[in-house]
Enzyme design. Structure first.
Site, PDB file in Angstrom:
ATOM      1  N   ASP A  23       0.830  -1.205   0.000  1.00  0.00           N
ATOM      2  CA  ASP A  23       0.000   0.000   0.000  1.00  0.00           C
ATOM      3  C   ASP A  23       0.869   1.262   0.000  1.00  0.00           C
ATOM      4  O   ASP A  23       1.649   1.500   0.928  1.00  0.00           O
ATOM      5  CB  ASP A  23      -0.887  -0.060   1.255  1.00  0.00           C
TER       6      ASP A  23
ATOM      7  N   ASP B  73     -10.803   3.861  -1.119  1.00  0.00           N
ATOM      8  CA  ASP B  73     -11.410   2.853  -0.236  1.00  0.00           C
ATOM      9  C   ASP B  73     -12.932   2.813  -0.370  1.00  0.00           C
ATOM     10  O   ASP B  73     -13.589   3.848  -0.460  1.00  0.00           O
ATOM     11  CB  ASP B  73     -11.067   3.159   1.221  1.00  0.00           C
TER      12      ASP B  73
HETATM   13  C1  GAL Z   1      -5.616   2.184   2.877  1.00  0.00           C
HETATM   14  C2  GAL Z   1      -6.076   1.031   2.024  1.00  0.00           C
HETATM   15  C3  GAL Z   1      -7.033   0.217   2.837  1.00  0.00           C
HETATM   16  C4  GAL Z   1      -6.313  -0.295   4.076  1.00  0.00           C
HETATM   17  C5  GAL Z   1      -5.704   0.864   4.847  1.00  0.00           C
HETATM   18  C6  GAL Z   1      -4.810   0.378   5.987  1.00  0.00           C
HETATM   19  O1  GAL Z   1      -4.749   2.970   2.163  1.00  0.00           O
HETATM   20  O2  GAL Z   1      -6.690   1.522   0.872  1.00  0.00           O
HETATM   21  O3  GAL Z   1      -7.547  -0.848   2.080  1.00  0.00           O
HETATM   22  O4  GAL Z   1      -5.337  -1.212   3.682  1.00  0.00           O
HETATM   23  O5  GAL Z   1      -4.921   1.673   4.008  1.00  0.00           O
HETATM   24  O6  GAL Z   1      -4.236   1.417   6.700  1.00  0.00           O
END
Ligand code: GAL
Length: 755
Positions: free
Chosen positions: A507, A570
Site C-alpha cells: 500500500d 477505499d
Molecule cells: C488504505 C487502504 C485500505 C487499508 C488501509 C490500511 O490505504 O486503501 O484498504 O489497507 O490503508 O491502513
C-alpha cells in the site's frame, strides 16, 4: 445500442410497496453553484460579484466536471432566499441547519460574509473563528451539517443570502459531492432517529425473520409524544405481511429497543416501513428497511465440486490446493493424473507438494460420498503466472481496522471451515494493516504484541487448507502509521516467505512523502523493487498493488508483475460508494486477464466497522446482490471484509452461490463491459470461456424497474438458453428480446448459453 428500450411502468402497487418516503419542508441547494479555483479572502464577501464564475453541480466532485488535475483551494458560491415560512411550518423553531453534502477534504463555510462552520484545520488564518460554529472532525466523508440559532443575525430571513464555501483538496478527488444539499429547520426528523445498526436480521427456522431496532430521541431538551407504526409489505404484489402500532412517549435522550418478527417466504423480497407520528403537530419521521431474501438454493446431499477450474503455480514453489466441494459428509477425494511431486490427501481434499518442471497438467478430480460421486477436471499450469483466477478470501481491514490480532485471524480461518465457505472455493485469510511493530537493529521486521508468533499462526491457517496474506507499504510508514518496508524490502520479503505468507498487499501510503508528485517511473519504482524480492523467494506470493488507481495503474500493473491492483480509493458500506466504484470500472476492463486483476476494493457485507466497534452493513439486501454480482462480472478479487464469527444466513447465502462464484472464477479472465447505460439502468456483459455470456441488469433507481432488453442491442444473435443465476433456474429460450423486473438498486444476473 440506441434502440434498446428501458421501459419504466410505474406499476402502482410496486411503487407503493418499495419506494422511499418524501421528506419535510426544505430549500433544495442541488442547483448549480458558482465555482472558482484558487483562493482569495475577498470571495467570502456578500457584495463580491461572482457572475463571471463557472457553474458547477455541487453533488459531484470537481474532477468529474472539467477540473481533472485540480488540487488545493477552490471556492463555491450561491445565492438563496431563506423564507420565514420555514420557521412557520416547523414544529421546533429554534435552529436552522445548512446541509452541504460532503466536502473533500476540508472546508470553511460563510454565510453573508461570516464564518458559520468549518471542517478540518483552520485553513484561512486571517479569519478568526467565532466560538459558536460547528467544528467537524476533519473528514472528507463526513456529512456537513452546520447549525445556527434561528435568530442569529447572520441569517437574513426573507432576503437573499450568500453562501460561500472555501474547499481545500489535499489530492485525489476534490470538492463538494454527495447529498443532501439543503436548508431546513432542525425539526422532528433531526431529533427522532431510527437505529438499525446494532443488529442484523436473524433467521428463525424457515419462515421467520427477526430484527432489533431502536428509536431514540437525540434531543437533550425536547420531549415527544406520539405513535410508532411498523408495517411490512411484499415487494412483488404489495400485500401486507405485518402491522403494529404502539403509543410511544419519548423524553429527551431516551432510546427504546423493539424487535420485529415477520413471517414470510424467505425468497420473497419485502420492505418494512417505520414511522413515528408526533401527536400535537401530526409530523412524522419515516424510515424503511429492505428485508433480506434468500435466493441461493441450499447445497444438495450429492457431491458437487466447486472453485477454480485452473490453478497456476511456479516451479519449486510449495503448492497448497484444497478441492472445494459440497455434499453430505464424509466426502472422500481422488485425483487422477496428478503430476509427479504432488500428493492428494484423500480424506480432506488437500493437494500439496511441489513441481520442478513447467507444464500443463489435467487432473481428474473426484469427490464421493454415500449418495454419489462428482467429477471435474482441474488444469494445473506450472509456469510463470499465478492467481489464474481472482483470489477469494477474507481481509481484516473492513471489519477490524487496526485492531486486528492473531486471535481474530485464527477465528476467521476457523469460520471459513465451520461455515462451509471453504467448500465454495474461499481460500485467503489476509491480515491488513496493524500487525507491524518495528525493524530490529538487524533489519528484521518484528510483529507487534498482537501477533506473538506469526509463523505458528500461518502454520495454523495452512493446516485448515487455507492461505495467509499480509500487508505492508513501500513507504516508511503504513497508512495506519505502522512500520512500512521502506529500505527493508528484501529482508521483509524473506520474512514473509519464512512465515509462510501467500499474499502481499503493498500500500503506497507514506511513499507519497518520498515521491510527492510521482511521475510514471516513480509510481512503478517501489512496486518493481518489492517485486524483485518476492520473486526471489521460493514461494508463490500473490502480489496486490494498492495505490488507489494512481497513474491508471490498470494500464501498467502487469508490467510491474502485479497480480491485482486497486483501481479506486477505499470502499464504504453505502450505495454511493458501492455504485460510484462499481459502475466506473469499464475503463479498466481491457486490462483484466488471468493473473492480472483489477481490484475495485473489498466486499462490504455482514458486520463491518473498521474496528473495534462494528455495525451491520448499511447496504440493503438488493445492494448486496448488486455488489456480489457486479464484482463477479468484473472478475474482481473477492475479499470478504466482515466479522465471520457473526455470519448471518443472508450473508452466507450471498457468498456461497457457486454459479455466481463460477462467473467470478471464469478461466477466461475477461472482465465485463458496460453494454448499456441510462440514468436508471446499466447492463454489463461478460464473455465466458465456453462462449456463453454473463449479463447483469442493474437498477440504479429507488423504485422497481422493468427492463426491456433487445439482444440485438447487446450484439447477441440467434437463440439463447437463459439462466437466472442467483436462484439457479433455467428461464427457457430467448430470441429477440426479453423483459425483467429489477428491484431498487438491485440486479438480475443472467447467463445466456447457446442451446
Ligand atoms: C488504505 C487502504 C485500505 C487499508 C488501509 C490500511 O490505504 O486503501 O484498504 O489497507 O490503508 O491502513
Amino acid at each position: 445500442m440506441k434502440k434498446l428500450t428501458l421501459a419504466l411502468f410505474a406499476g402502482l402497487i410496486l411503487v407503493f410497496a418499495c419506494q422511499r418516503t418524501p421528506s419535510d419542508r426544505k430549500i433544495d441547494l442541488t442547483v448549480p453553484w458558482r465555482f472558482h479555483s484558487g483562493d482569495d479572502p475577498a470571495w467570502t464577501g456578500a457584495t463580491f460579484d461572482d457572475s463571471k464564475w463557472e457553474l458547477i453541480n455541487p453533488t459531484d466532485i470537481w474532477e468529474h466536471q472539467g477540473y481533472k488535475n485540480l488540487d488545493g483551494f477552490a471556492w463555491y458560491r450561491m445565492r438563496v432566499v431563506i423564507p420565514h415560512i420555514l420557521i412557520d411550518d416547523a414544529y421546533i423553531k429554534d435552529s436552522i441547519q445548512f446541509k452541504l453534502g460532503k466536502i473533500d477534504d476540508y472546508d470553511q463555510v460563510f454565510l453573508n460574509g461570516e464564518l458559520i462552520g468549518e471542517n478540518g484545520k483552520n485553513i484561512l488564518p486571517k479569519i478568526q473563528p467565532r466560538p459558536d460554529f460547528f467544528k467537524g472532525p476533519s473528514q472528507w466523508d463526513t456529512e456537513r451539517r452546520y447549525t445556527l440559532a434561528a435568530n442569529d443575525p447572520r441569517v437574513h430571513w426573507d432576503q437573499e443570502n450568500i453562501i460561500a464555501v472555501r474547499a481545500y483538496d489535499r489530492g485525489g478527488a476534490g470538492g463538494m459531492f454527495s447529498k443532501p444539499f439543503e436548508i431546513s429547520m432542525v425539526d422532528l426528523p433531526d431529533h427522532i432517529k431510527f437505529d438499525f445498526g446494532q443488529s442484523g436480521f436473524k433467521f428463525v427456522g424457515d419462515t421467520l425473520i427477526s430484527r432489533q431496532f431502536a428509536v431514540y430521541n437525540i434531543s437533550q431538551k425536547e420531549e415527544f409524544k406520539g405513535t410508532l407504526t411498523i408495517h411490512a409489505n411484499r415487494c412483488d404484489n404489495g400485500s401486507l405481511l405485518f402491522k403494529q402500532e404502539t403509543v410511544l412517549n419519548m423524553p429527551p435522550g431516551i432510546r427504546t429497543v423493539f424487535t420485529v418478527n415477520i413471517i414470510k417466504d424467505l425468497a420473497v423480497p419485502a420492505t418494512v416501513y417505520f414511522s413515528y407520528r408526533e401527536k400535537s403537530s401530526g409530523k412524522e419521521v419515516k424510515e424503511r428497511l429492505e428485508m433480506p431474501y434468500i435466493l441461493t438454493p441450499k447445497p444438495g446431499k450429492t457431491p458437487r465440486i466447486n472453485g477454480a477450474l485452473v490453478f497456476g503455480i511456479r516451479p519449486w514453489s510449495p503448492l497448497l490446493y484444497k478441492i472445494a466441494a459440497t455434499g453430505e459428509p464424509p466426502l472422500t477425494y481422488s485425483a487422477e493424473g496428478l503430476p509427479e511431486g504432488l500428493h492428494l490427501h484423500a480424506d480432506d481434499g488437500l493437494i500439496t507438494g511441489m513441481l520442478s518442471k513447467k507444464g500443463e497438467y489435467t487432473v481428474k478430480l473426484k469427490v464421493t460420498n454415500s449418495v454419489g460421486t462428482a467429477g471435474r477436471n482441474l488444469t494445473i499450469k506450472c509456469g510463470d503466472l499465478i492467481s489464474l483466477t481472482p483470489p477469494l478470501g477474507w481481509n481484516s481491514w473492513n471489519v477490524w481496522g487496526l485492531t486486528v490480532s492473531d486471535k481474530k485471524v485464527r477465528q476467521a480461518g476457523d469460520a471459513f471451515v465451520s461455515s462451509g465457505l471453504i467448500s465454495h472455493g474461499w481460500t485467503y485469510i489476509n491480515i491488513d494493516d496493524g500487525w507491524e511493530d518495528t525493524h530490529d537493529k538487524n533489519g528484521n521486521i518484528i510483529p507487534n504484541f498482537k501477533f506473538p508468533n506469526m509463523k505458528e499462526m500461518c502454520n495454523y491457517i495452512h493446516s485448515l487448507g487455507l492461505k495467509v496474506g499480509i500487508y505492508s507499504s513501500p513507504g516508511p510508514r503504513t497508512c495506519g502509521g505502522y512500520e512500512g518496508s521502506y529500505s527493508f524490502e528484501e529482508k521483509d520479503a524473506q520474512h514473509y516467505a519464512d512465515w509462510g505468507i501467500d499474499y502481499l498487499k503493498y500500500d503506497w501510503c507514506s511513499y507519497g512523502g518520498i515521491a510527492p508528485n510521482p511521475n510514471d517511473h516513480q509510481l512503478k519504482f517501489p512496486y518493481r523493487e518489492m517485486r524483485r524480492y518476492i520473486r526471489k523467494v521460493n514461494r508463490d506470493i500473490h502480489y496486490s498493488l494498492c495505490q488507489y488507481g494512481m497513474g491508471d495503474v490498470w494500464k501498467w500493473g502487469n508490467e510491474v508483475d502485479g497480480n491485482s491492483w486497486r483501481t479506486t480509493g477505499d470502499i464504504e458500506d453505502s450505495w454511493e460508494s458501492l455504485s460510484g466504484i462499481g459502475f466506473s470500472q469499464d475503463k479498466c476492463s481491457p486490462f483484466s486477464a488471468p493473473g492480472r486483476w483489477n481490484d475495485p476494493d473489498m466486499l462490504v457485507v455482514g458486520w463491518v466497522g473498521w474496528g473495534p466497534k462494528l455495525h451491520y452493513t448499511r447496504l440493503t439486501p438488493n445492494e448486496q446482490y448488486t455488489h456480489m454480482s457486479l464484482w463477479s462480472l468484473l472478475a474482481a478479487p473477492l475479499l470478504i471484509g466482515c466479522d465471520l464469527t457473526q455470519l448471518d444466513d443472508f450473508t452466507l447465502n450471498l457468498l456461497t452461490n457457486d454459479e455466481v462464484l463460477a462467473i467470478n472464477q471464469d478461466p477466461s479472465g475477461k472482465q465485463a463491459r458496460q453494454a448499456w447505460k441510462t440514468d436508471e439502468c446499466q447492463i454489463w456483459i461478460r464473455d465466458l470461456e465456453d462462449g456463453s455470456k454473463a449479463i447483469g441488469l442493474f437498477n440504479l433507481t429507488e423504485y422497481p424497474l422493468p427492463v426491456n432488453v433487445k439482444l440485438n442491442d447487446l450484439g447477441l444473435k440467434g437463440k439463447w438458453m437463459m439462466r437466472d443465476v442467483w436462484p439457479q433456474k433455467d428461464l427457457g429460450l430467448v430470441e429477440t428480446h426479453f423483459e425483467m423486473n429489477v428491484l431498487p438498486h438491485g440486479v438480475r444476473l443472467l447467463v445466456l448459453r447457446k442451446p
